[in-house]
Design a protein around this motif. Sequence first.
Motif, mmCIF file in Angstrom:
data_model
loop_
_atom_site.group_PDB
_atom_site.id
_atom_site.type_symbol
_atom_site.label_atom_id
_atom_site.label_comp_id
_atom_site.label_asym_id
_atom_site.label_seq_id
_atom_site.Cartn_x
_atom_site.Cartn_y
_atom_site.Cartn_z
ATOM 1 N N ASP A 1 0.865 -1.172 0.000
ATOM 2 C CA ASP A 1 0.000 0.000 0.000
ATOM 3 C C ASP A 1 0.911 1.234 0.000
ATOM 4 N N VAL A 2 0.963 1.931 -1.128
ATOM 5 C CA VAL A 2 1.901 3.056 -1.226
ATOM 6 C C VAL A 2 1.550 4.193 -0.275
ATOM 7 N N ARG A 3 0.333 4.189 0.259
ATOM 8 C CA ARG A 3 -0.049 5.219 1.223
ATOM 9 C C ARG A 3 0.639 5.023 2.570
ATOM 10 N N ASP A 4 1.127 3.819 2.812
ATOM 11 C CA ASP A 4 1.746 3.464 4.091
ATOM 12 C C ASP A 4 3.266 3.567 3.942
ATOM 13 N N ARG A 5 3.841 4.641 4.473
ATOM 14 C CA ARG A 5 5.277 4.883 4.318
ATOM 15 C C ARG A 5 6.120 3.744 4.870
ATOM 16 N N GLY A 6 5.728 3.225 6.022
ATOM 17 C CA GLY A 6 6.486 2.138 6.621
ATOM 18 C C GLY A 6 6.424 0.867 5.792
ATOM 19 N N GLU A 7 5.271 0.574 5.247
ATOM 20 C CA GLU A 7 5.119 -0.629 4.424
ATOM 21 C C GLU A 7 5.948 -0.517 3.147
ATOM 22 N N VAL A 8 5.948 0.666 2.532
ATOM 23 C CA VAL A 8 6.754 0.878 1.333
ATOM 24 C C VAL A 8 8.230 0.654 1.639
ATOM 25 N N ALA A 9 8.712 1.232 2.728
ATOM 26 C CA ALA A 9 10.115 1.082 3.104
ATOM 27 C C ALA A 9 10.452 -0.383 3.372
ATOM 28 N N ASP A 10 9.532 -1.098 4.017
ATOM 29 C CA ASP A 10 9.771 -2.502 4.339
ATOM 30 C C ASP A 10 9.854 -3.352 3.070
ATOM 31 N N VAL A 11 8.934 -3.127 2.131
ATOM 32 C CA VAL A 11 8.947 -3.901 0.882
ATOM 33 C C VAL A 11 10.236 -3.650 0.115
ATOM 34 N N LEU A 12 10.652 -2.396 0.022
ATOM 35 C CA LEU A 12 11.869 -2.102 -0.736
ATOM 36 C C LEU A 12 13.118 -2.661 -0.052
ATOM 37 N N ARG A 13 13.108 -2.717 1.268
ATOM 38 C CA ARG A 13 14.240 -3.339 1.978
ATOM 39 C C ARG A 13 14.318 -4.824 1.667
ATOM 40 N N ARG A 14 13.160 -5.469 1.576
ATOM 41 C CA ARG A 14 13.139 -6.911 1.318
ATOM 42 C C ARG A 14 13.439 -7.238 -0.145
ATOM 43 N N VAL A 15 12.888 -6.459 -1.062
ATOM 44 C CA VAL A 15 13.044 -6.752 -2.490
ATOM 45 C C VAL A 15 14.411 -6.298 -3.009
ATOM 46 N N ARG A 16 14.886 -5.167 -2.514
ATOM 47 C CA ARG A 16 16.164 -4.577 -2.934
ATOM 48 C C ARG A 16 16.249 -4.449 -4.461
ATOM 49 N N PRO A 17 15.326 -3.689 -5.056
ATOM 50 C CA PRO A 17 15.331 -3.565 -6.519
ATOM 51 C C PRO A 17 16.457 -2.656 -7.007
ATOM 52 N N ASP A 18 16.915 -2.943 -8.219
ATOM 53 C CA ASP A 18 17.853 -2.052 -8.886
ATOM 54 C C ASP A 18 17.115 -0.935 -9.615
ATOM 55 N N GLY A 19 15.901 -1.237 -10.046
ATOM 56 C CA GLY A 19 15.086 -0.268 -10.765
ATOM 57 C C GLY A 19 13.633 -0.368 -10.350
ATOM 58 N N ILE A 20 12.919 0.739 -10.490
ATOM 59 C CA ILE A 20 11.492 0.800 -10.122
ATOM 60 C C ILE A 20 10.747 1.554 -11.211
ATOM 61 N N ILE A 21 9.649 0.981 -11.678
ATOM 62 C CA ILE A 21 8.706 1.725 -12.506
ATOM 63 C C ILE A 21 7.449 1.902 -11.683
ATOM 64 N N HIS A 22 7.153 3.144 -11.353
ATOM 65 C CA HIS A 22 6.037 3.459 -10.449
ATOM 66 C C HIS A 22 4.811 3.844 -11.275
ATOM 67 N N ALA A 23 3.923 2.857 -11.453
ATOM 68 C CA ALA A 23 2.722 3.063 -12.261
ATOM 69 C C ALA A 23 1.448 3.099 -11.430
#
Length: 260
Positions: free
Chosen positions: A40-62
């Motif tokens: 849920d992009v509205r949840d700052r903590g959830e966004v940070a947690d997902v990105l820490r786990r996934v560790r993407p090199d690139g993001i397309i934000h659609a």
Amino acid sequence: MRLLVTGAAGFLGREVVRLAGHDVVPTYHRAAVAGGVRMDVRDRGEVADVLRRVRPDGIIHAAFRQSDWETTADGAAHLAVAARGARLVFVSTDVVFGGGDQPYDEDAAPCPVTPYGAAKAAAETTIRAVDPSAVIARTSIIVGSDGTSASERLVHALASGQSGALFAGNIRCPVHVSDLAAALLELLESDHTGTAHVAGPDAVSRLDLGRLIAARDGLDPDTLPFVPGRPSDVRLDSRKTQKLLTTRLRPVAEFLKNPA
């Protein structure tokens, strides 16, 4: 490159995931996506947690929601902050502009007249401040070949007698979903920074777009109801960005005549 795609359950997000192939992590909010991660992009903590786990090199934000400032504006801010170190491509919109006598190029200053346009313009401002190396990819009406885009669904609904109308005074630059998805993936891999315009080269009214869709799908274009609407000429000049791409952004009359 490990790619994270937000809004992967949406029309554009699905196509980006399909074209990206392997090593892509789709995210979704409500409608689950195979192999995806809920975020849920509205949840700052959830966004940070997902990105820490996934560790993407690139993001397309659609991901976006037209009627929700938190999703469209705040969500983009949360992602930009959490994405530091990853290559970010943000999908924006032509409605950051209110309409004018000339096409808008990449240097034009946003002048939104709708809440959705204002939310996207706010997101653009935040992303520029947080990550100047990000790409802000503005696009227009997105159309497909299988009847699932919003414009295609509307035309079929109107042709079946449902209430509604097309606006004859609203001028835009439609783009095919596959062209757009391929262009976004190209921009992701490029060294381009800042704004890019990724829309079709030809401008048509909402009414003319509807008639082209109807003709492609064997419907009678002349039966589509329309209203003049407030004149709104929102053309994106994508020539500068097109020169950066190998992906050809096809004219709307071409891709609706030859949808493959």
